[in-house]
Design an enzyme around this catalytic site. Structure first.
Site, PDB file in Angstrom:
ATOM      1  N   LEU A 124      23.351  20.258  25.531  1.00 58.27           N
ATOM      2  CA  LEU A 124      24.432  20.864  24.996  1.00 58.27           C
ATOM      3  C   LEU A 124      24.371  20.635  23.397  1.00 58.27           C
ATOM      4  O   LEU A 124      24.421  19.550  22.794  1.00 58.27           O
ATOM      5  CB  LEU A 124      25.926  20.000  25.310  1.00 58.27           C
ATOM      6  CG  LEU A 124      26.155  20.105  26.682  1.00 58.27           C
ATOM      7  CD1 LEU A 124      27.507  19.269  27.245  1.00 58.27           C
ATOM      8  CD2 LEU A 124      26.221  21.728  27.202  1.00 58.27           C
ATOM      9  N   ALA A 125      24.199  21.666  22.620  1.00 56.90           N
ATOM     10  CA  ALA A 125      23.831  21.620  21.268  1.00 56.90           C
ATOM     11  C   ALA A 125      24.717  22.433  20.311  1.00 56.90           C
ATOM     12  O   ALA A 125      24.423  23.137  19.313  1.00 56.90           O
ATOM     13  CB  ALA A 125      22.543  21.998  21.140  1.00 56.90           C
ATOM     14  N   ARG A 131      32.419  16.502  12.272  1.00 56.47           N
ATOM     15  CA  ARG A 131      32.307  14.799  11.724  1.00 56.47           C
ATOM     16  C   ARG A 131      31.013  14.774  10.730  1.00 56.47           C
ATOM     17  O   ARG A 131      31.158  13.829  10.023  1.00 56.47           O
ATOM     18  CB  ARG A 131      32.172  14.047  12.778  1.00 56.47           C
ATOM     19  CG  ARG A 131      33.939  13.847  13.391  1.00 56.47           C
ATOM     20  CD  ARG A 131      33.716  13.212  14.658  1.00 56.47           C
ATOM     21  NE  ARG A 131      33.491  13.878  15.869  1.00 56.47           N
ATOM     22  CZ  ARG A 131      33.085  13.458  17.132  1.00 56.47           C
ATOM     23  NH1 ARG A 131      33.539  12.249  17.544  1.00 56.47           N
ATOM     24  NH2 ARG A 131      32.963  14.061  18.234  1.00 56.47           N
ATOM     25  N   ASP A 178      23.324  15.257  21.100  1.00 55.85           N
ATOM     26  CA  ASP A 178      23.415  14.096  19.922  1.00 55.85           C
ATOM     27  C   ASP A 178      22.868  12.746  20.200  1.00 55.85           C
ATOM     28  O   ASP A 178      23.430  12.037  19.599  1.00 55.85           O
ATOM     29  CB  ASP A 178      24.840  14.364  19.329  1.00 55.85           C
ATOM     30  CG  ASP A 178      25.777  14.096  20.277  1.00 55.85           C
ATOM     31  OD1 ASP A 178      25.530  13.437  21.399  1.00 55.85           O
ATOM     32  OD2 ASP A 178      27.064  13.966  19.674  1.00 55.85           O
ATOM     33  N   ASN A 186      31.067   6.508  28.850  1.00 58.01           N
ATOM     34  CA  ASN A 186      30.027   7.595  29.220  1.00 58.01           C
ATOM     35  C   ASN A 186      28.977   7.831  28.224  1.00 58.01           C
ATOM     36  O   ASN A 186      29.307   8.322  27.230  1.00 58.01           O
ATOM     37  CB  ASN A 186      30.790   8.772  29.708  1.00 58.01           C
ATOM     38  CG  ASN A 186      30.131  10.136  29.519  1.00 58.01           C
ATOM     39  OD1 ASN A 186      28.815  10.191  29.916  1.00 58.01           O
ATOM     40  ND2 ASN A 186      30.796  11.123  29.374  1.00 58.01           N
ATOM     41  N   ASN A 227      27.648  11.410  15.459  1.00 57.61           N
ATOM     42  CA  ASN A 227      28.585  12.127  15.108  1.00 57.61           C
ATOM     43  C   ASN A 227      28.913  12.348  13.488  1.00 57.61           C
ATOM     44  O   ASN A 227      29.443  13.481  13.116  1.00 57.61           O
ATOM     45  CB  ASN A 227      30.169  11.674  15.609  1.00 57.61           C
ATOM     46  CG  ASN A 227      29.862  11.666  17.216  1.00 57.61           C
ATOM     47  OD1 ASN A 227      29.646  12.677  17.833  1.00 57.61           O
ATOM     48  ND2 ASN A 227      30.262  10.571  18.012  1.00 57.61           N
ATOM     49  N   ASN A 278     -18.131  14.427 -13.660  1.00 59.22           N
ATOM     50  CA  ASN A 278     -17.193  13.842 -14.447  1.00 59.22           C
ATOM     51  C   ASN A 278     -16.114  14.529 -15.075  1.00 59.22           C
ATOM     52  O   ASN A 278     -16.429  15.349 -15.950  1.00 59.22           O
ATOM     53  CB  ASN A 278     -17.956  12.901 -15.473  1.00 59.22           C
ATOM     54  CG  ASN A 278     -16.692  11.999 -16.105  1.00 59.22           C
ATOM     55  OD1 ASN A 278     -16.679  10.739 -15.756  1.00 59.22           O
ATOM     56  ND2 ASN A 278     -16.390  12.308 -17.415  1.00 59.22           N
ATOM     57  N   ASN A 288      -5.833  28.357 -14.377  1.00 56.38           N
ATOM     58  CA  ASN A 288      -6.263  28.949 -13.391  1.00 56.38           C
ATOM     59  C   ASN A 288      -5.243  30.361 -13.290  1.00 56.38           C
ATOM     60  O   ASN A 288      -5.518  31.078 -12.625  1.00 56.38           O
ATOM     61  CB  ASN A 288      -6.089  28.349 -11.953  1.00 56.38           C
ATOM     62  CG  ASN A 288      -4.625  27.853 -11.913  1.00 56.38           C
ATOM     63  OD1 ASN A 288      -3.885  27.530 -12.903  1.00 56.38           O
ATOM     64  ND2 ASN A 288      -4.271  27.406 -10.929  1.00 56.38           N
TER      65      ASN A 288
HETATM   66  C1  UD1 Z   1      31.320  13.080  24.331  1.00 53.82           C
HETATM   67  C2  UD1 Z   1      31.800  12.907  25.931  1.00 53.82           C
HETATM   68  C3  UD1 Z   1      32.276  11.479  25.941  1.00 53.82           C
HETATM   69  C4  UD1 Z   1      30.938  10.630  25.668  1.00 53.82           C
HETATM   70  C5  UD1 Z   1      30.285  10.866  24.462  1.00 53.82           C
HETATM   71  C6  UD1 Z   1      29.065  10.257  24.458  1.00 53.82           C
HETATM   72  C7  UD1 Z   1      33.256  14.768  26.562  1.00 53.82           C
HETATM   73  C8  UD1 Z   1      34.719  15.531  26.434  1.00 53.82           C
HETATM   74  N1  UD1 Z   1      33.188  13.863  26.061  1.00 53.82           N
HETATM   75  O1  UD1 Z   1      32.071  12.768  23.600  1.00 53.82           O
HETATM   76  O2  UD1 Z   1      32.806  11.260  27.250  1.00 53.82           O
HETATM   77  O3  UD1 Z   1      31.318   9.178  25.628  1.00 53.82           O
HETATM   78  O4  UD1 Z   1      30.084  12.331  24.512  1.00 53.82           O
HETATM   79  O5  UD1 Z   1      28.266  10.471  23.172  1.00 53.82           O
HETATM   80  O6  UD1 Z   1      32.280  15.576  26.823  1.00 53.82           O
HETATM   81  N2  UD1 Z   1      29.236  20.458  22.592  1.00 53.82           N
HETATM   82  C9  UD1 Z   1      28.710  21.901  22.919  1.00 53.82           C
HETATM   83  N3  UD1 Z   1      29.892  22.802  22.792  1.00 53.82           N
HETATM   84  C10 UD1 Z   1      30.969  22.367  22.835  1.00 53.82           C
HETATM   85  C11 UD1 Z   1      31.415  20.954  22.364  1.00 53.82           C
HETATM   86  C12 UD1 Z   1      30.362  20.125  22.280  1.00 53.82           C
HETATM   87  O7  UD1 Z   1      27.744  22.198  23.055  1.00 53.82           O
HETATM   88  O8  UD1 Z   1      32.114  23.139  22.932  1.00 53.82           O
HETATM   89  C13 UD1 Z   1      27.806  19.829  22.333  1.00 53.82           C
HETATM   90  C14 UD1 Z   1      27.820  19.064  20.981  1.00 53.82           C
HETATM   91  O9  UD1 Z   1      26.898  19.831  20.202  1.00 53.82           O
HETATM   92  C15 UD1 Z   1      27.224  17.638  21.267  1.00 53.82           C
HETATM   93  C16 UD1 Z   1      27.871  17.389  22.826  1.00 53.82           C
HETATM   94  O10 UD1 Z   1      28.272  18.665  23.248  1.00 53.82           O
HETATM   95  O11 UD1 Z   1      25.715  17.675  21.414  1.00 53.82           O
HETATM   96  C17 UD1 Z   1      28.962  16.337  22.786  1.00 53.82           C
HETATM   97  O12 UD1 Z   1      30.012  16.950  22.064  1.00 53.82           O
HETATM   98  P1  UD1 Z   1      30.670  15.975  20.939  1.00 53.82           P
HETATM   99  O13 UD1 Z   1      31.945  16.774  20.423  1.00 53.82           O
HETATM  100  O14 UD1 Z   1      30.033  14.924  20.261  1.00 53.82           O
HETATM  101  O15 UD1 Z   1      31.247  14.862  22.017  1.00 53.82           O
HETATM  102  P2  UD1 Z   1      31.910  13.399  21.774  1.00 53.82           P
HETATM  103  O16 UD1 Z   1      33.440  13.588  21.146  1.00 53.82           O
HETATM  104  O17 UD1 Z   1      30.820  12.524  21.273  1.00 53.82           O
HETATM  105 CA    CA Z   2      29.007  12.904  20.408  1.00 52.67          CA
END
Ligand code: UD1
Ligand code: CA
Length: 463
Positions: A7-8, A14, A103, A169, A227, A376, A385
């Site tokens: 998931l990226a 933040r 992340d 988690n 984050n 030298n 150049n």
């Molecule tokens: C998430 C988890 C949390 C966990 C934590 C660990 C959820 C709801 N919560 O929280 O339980 O403890 O990670 O680090 O999953 N992303 C998408 N699409 C979206 C939203 C997010 O691709 O619509 C991707 C982000 O780019 C990121 C990842 O999902 O790589 C996690 O999203 P992020 O917003 O960082 O979640 P956390 O609040 O850290």
């Molecule tokens: Ca995160």
């Protein structure tokens, strides 16, 4: 088949950056690339990346992978559950699906493999990799009832007691393909963030009597999620320590690891000594017994054995054994230094070959030239150049001598043992063994200063 969903697509608000969070770098490698390295399970696996504003960047970087685009905007669902649901068509019921946040760059391949093994051994429908940490704030908590895993609750939605839970988690999940697909369809956004949470899939499966587990991993440092930019720098430190330790165990001497940055993948030979604020980046190889000291950046370069580099910058260059560079030299792309060359204080070399034992000790610019052996190059020599429109090359053959403060105006050839007098601007070829002087003849006027004094005194009186 193992399907890995990364998931990226998150907004990464933040991070307060124009750049996508997962493309920020740790030791000069993107956050995402560490995750991809850790989940590379070979032939029987496939990686699917959910991208957002970084979609075109990721497509260019990983043409062989499946990249899904998550549209982000008003009235479009958001959240890790929604992002995962965009991959549904790529997933078959019988697949094992590993889902990871994009992340968490510090994860190790062994930990992911061990997690997947436990998931399969237990025949779980859904599993989560959990860790216990001192300060769990910000993370989703692992809720257990009589020690049995029940669900994940996000911090925002947790009550006071749930917030005290220190098992969190990590953002790494494994599902049976069918169970993931079914549970994703049942998600809703009735939570504080009004998002579709992937974490809710676990609670849904559990409430339907399916088998879920949270497997704790004790190496909590691996699961640190990034984050913001403070956390980015923290992860950078952890990774630096980890990577430098590996190089030291393998035989490299690093005097002060906390200020030494080595990009994973760089090769360094035994007994090479690194001290000072040194960055060694990209596709770089360094041989044995080298000394790299002071403040140096070495990028995409091949360096032989017994080379000394002091306070210098080396980019896309090739340096043979026994070369001595610096202090304060700059080797720009395509500098090729043969054995035992000496490049000294404030010397810049670009797109040039410099032959064995040639010396340029001070303040010179060597650009677009082919220089032979034992040449030298005096202080302040400039290889001119550029004519304002085109770049040209110059050739200097073996054993030539280029006197200080000379200009070698390209294109020009100086043959073997050609001898250039100091201060000459050379625009014509110089034949073998010739002396070339290009400057006006010196005239000395005896008694001049005394005469000037008398004249000036007289002028003052007249005023
Ligand atoms: C998430 C988890 C949390 C966990 C934590 C660990 C959820 C709801 N919560 O929280 O339980 O403890 O990670 O680090 O999953 N992303 C998408 N699409 C979206 C939203 C997010 O691709 O619509 C991707 C982000 O780019 C990121 C990842 O999902 O790589 C996690 O999203 P992020 O917003 O960082 O979640 P956390 O609040 O850290
Ligand atoms: Ca995160």
């Amino acid at each position: 088949m193992i399907k890995t969903v990364i998931l990226a697509a998150g907004e990464g608000t933040r991070m307060k950056s124009e750049k996508s969070k997962v493309l920020h770098k740790i030791l000069n490698k993107t956050i995402l690339s560490y995750i991809i390295d850790a989940v590379n399970f070979g032939d029987d696996s496939e990686i699917i990346i959910v991208a957002g504003k970084n979609y075109y960047d990721l497509k260019n970087m990983y043409p062989e992978m499946i990249i899904k685009k998550q549209e982000i905007g008003k009235n479009i669902p958001y959240g890790t559950g929604y992002a995962t649901s965009l991959c549904i068509d790529e997933i078959k019921g019988g697949d094992t699906v590993l889902v990871l946040n994009g992340d968490i760059p510090l994860i190790k391949k062994e930990s992911i493999s061990e997690f997947l093994r436990k998931h399969k051994e237990n025949d779980d429908d859904g599993s989560v990799l959990s860790v216990k940490i001192k300060d769990p704030s910000g993370y989703g908590r692992i809720v257990r009832k009589n020690n049995e895993f029940v669900k994940i609750i996000e911090e925002k939605d947790a009550d006071e007691n749930q917030r005290k839970i220190d098992e969190i988690n990590s953002g790494i999940y494994a599902f049976k393909g069918k169970e993931l697909k079914d549970s994703l369809k049942k998600l809703n956004s009735k939570n504080k963030s009004k998002e579709l949470y992937l974490t809710d899939c676990i609670g849904i499966l559990n409430s339907e009597g399916k088998k879920v587990n949270a497997f704790e991993n004790k190496n909590y440092k691996e699961f640190f999620g990034i984050n913001n930019k403070y956390e980015l720098s923290f992860a950078n430190e952890i990774m630096r320590e980890r990577v430098n330790e590996k190089y030291m165990i393998e035989g490299v001497i690093i005097e002060n690891p906390s200020i030494t940055t080595i990009q994973p993948g760089v090769k360094i030979g035994n007994d090479t000594e690194i001290s000072g604020c040194v960055s060694i980046l990209g596709n770089t190889t360094i041989g044995k017994n080298c000394i790299i000291k002071g403040s140096c950046r070495i990028e995409n370069s091949q360096i032989g054995d017994n080379v000394i580099i002091d306070n210098s910058i080396i980019e896309e260059s090739k340096i043979e054994n026994g070369v001595d560079i610096g202090p304060f030299s700059h080797l720009r792309p395509n500098a090729m230094l043969k054995e035992n060359v000496h490049i000294g204080n404030f010397v810049e070399v670009k797109n040039s070959t410099v032959g064995e034992k040639t010396k340029a000790g001070h303040l010179a610019y060597i650009g677009d030239s082919d220089i032979g052996k034992n040449v030298n190059i005096g202080c302040g020599v400039i290889f001119v150049n550029y004519d304002g429109t085109f770049k040209h090359r110059s050739i200097v053959k073996d054993n030539a001598f280029i006197g200080s403060n000379s200009n070698i105006v390209a294109p020009v050839t100086i043959e073997n043992e050609g001898y250039i007098a100091a201060g000459s601007t050379i625009t014509e070829n110089v034949a073998k063994g010739e002396l070339s002087i290009e400057r006006s003849k010196q005239i000395n006027k005896p008694g001049y200063v005394e005469k000037k004094k008398i004249r000036d005194e007289k002028l003052k009186e007249e005023k």
